[in-house]
Design a protein around this motif. Structure first.
Motif, short mmCIF file in Angstrom:
data_model
loop_
_atom_site.label_atom_id
_atom_site.label_comp_id
_atom_site.label_asym_id
_atom_site.label_seq_id
_atom_site.Cartn_x
_atom_site.Cartn_y
_atom_site.Cartn_z
N GLU A 6 0.88 -1.02 -0.14
CA GLU A 6 0.02 0.02 0.02
C GLU A 6 0.91 1.32 -0.03
OE1 GLU A 6 -1.84 -3.15 2.78
OE2 GLU A 6 0.04 -2.40 2.24
N ARG A 19 -5.39 9.55 -2.64
CA ARG A 19 -5.87 8.20 -3.54
C ARG A 19 -4.58 7.27 -2.94
NH1 ARG A 19 -5.02 6.78 -9.72
NH2 ARG A 19 -2.85 7.12 -9.47
N SER A 21 -3.03 3.25 -3.07
CA SER A 21 -2.79 2.55 -4.23
C SER A 21 -2.24 1.12 -3.40
CB SER A 21 -1.60 2.73 -5.05
OG SER A 21 -1.84 3.86 -5.63
N CYS A 22 -2.77 0.15 -4.03
CA CYS A 22 -2.36 -1.30 -3.56
C CYS A 22 -1.87 -2.09 -4.84
CB CYS A 22 -3.65 -1.94 -3.10
SG CYS A 22 -3.49 -3.69 -2.68
N ALA A 23 -0.43 -2.23 -4.71
CA ALA A 23 0.17 -2.93 -5.90
C ALA A 23 0.43 -4.26 -5.28
CB ALA A 23 1.58 -1.82 -5.85
N ARG A 72 -9.50 -0.34 -10.13
CA ARG A 72 -8.42 -1.12 -10.62
C ARG A 72 -7.81 -0.75 -11.67
NH1 ARG A 72 -10.19 -6.64 -10.10
NH2 ARG A 72 -10.66 -6.66 -12.24
N THR A 78 -2.64 -3.16 -9.93
CA THR A 78 -2.94 -2.23 -8.70
C THR A 78 -4.16 -1.73 -8.54
OG1 THR A 78 -0.66 -1.24 -8.98
CG2 THR A 78 -2.35 0.11 -7.87
N TYR A 80 -6.97 0.82 -6.19
CA TYR A 80 -6.89 2.30 -5.64
C TYR A 80 -7.84 2.42 -4.79
CZ TYR A 80 -3.54 2.83 -9.72
OH TYR A 80 -2.59 2.88 -10.65
#
Length: 124
Positions: A6, A19, A21-23, A72, A78, A80
């Protein structure tokens, strides 16, 4: 090895936006349902949103409906979380996680892979 990372947290004033992010690596997010959770100090972890694997279903926790949006980018693998009109009670560590079962996607007990979280602080 599955890894969720994250990012995007920070400090913001009430009414502001962030915002997150989750990569992902080691898995394809388009094959899993991806949830966002948050945990405030002294409180239990709370389900914020869930995006289905196909992207056709989305659900949100009652406290964030109308303010938060999840999406996504498949090319970047990723997911979001767009957060608007942030309030002090939105403060906490935000985590992303995945599950194979959409029905439990807002329950932390139903999730499998977890990131380490990113801190969001909303304060004037």
């Amino acid at each position: 090895q599955v890894q969720l990372v994250e990012s995007g947290g920070g400090a913001v004033q009430p009414g502001g936006s962030l915002r997150l992010s989750c990569a992902a690596s080691g898995i394809l997010l388009e094959e899993y349902h991806t949830g966002w959770f948050r945990q405030a100090p002294g409180k239990e972890r709370e389900g914020v949103s869930c995006l289905s694997a196909t992207g056709s279903l989305i659900k949100y926790g009652d406290s964030v409906k109308g303010r938060f949006t999840t999406s996504r980018d498949g090319a970047k693998n990723t997911v979001y979380l767009e957060m608007n009109n942030l309030q002090p009670n939105d403060t906490g560590v935000y985590y992303c996680a995945t599950t194979n079962m959409y029905s439990v996607c807002l329950r932390s007990s139903g999730m499998k892979n977890w990131g380490k979280g990113t801190l969001v602080t909303v304060s004037s």
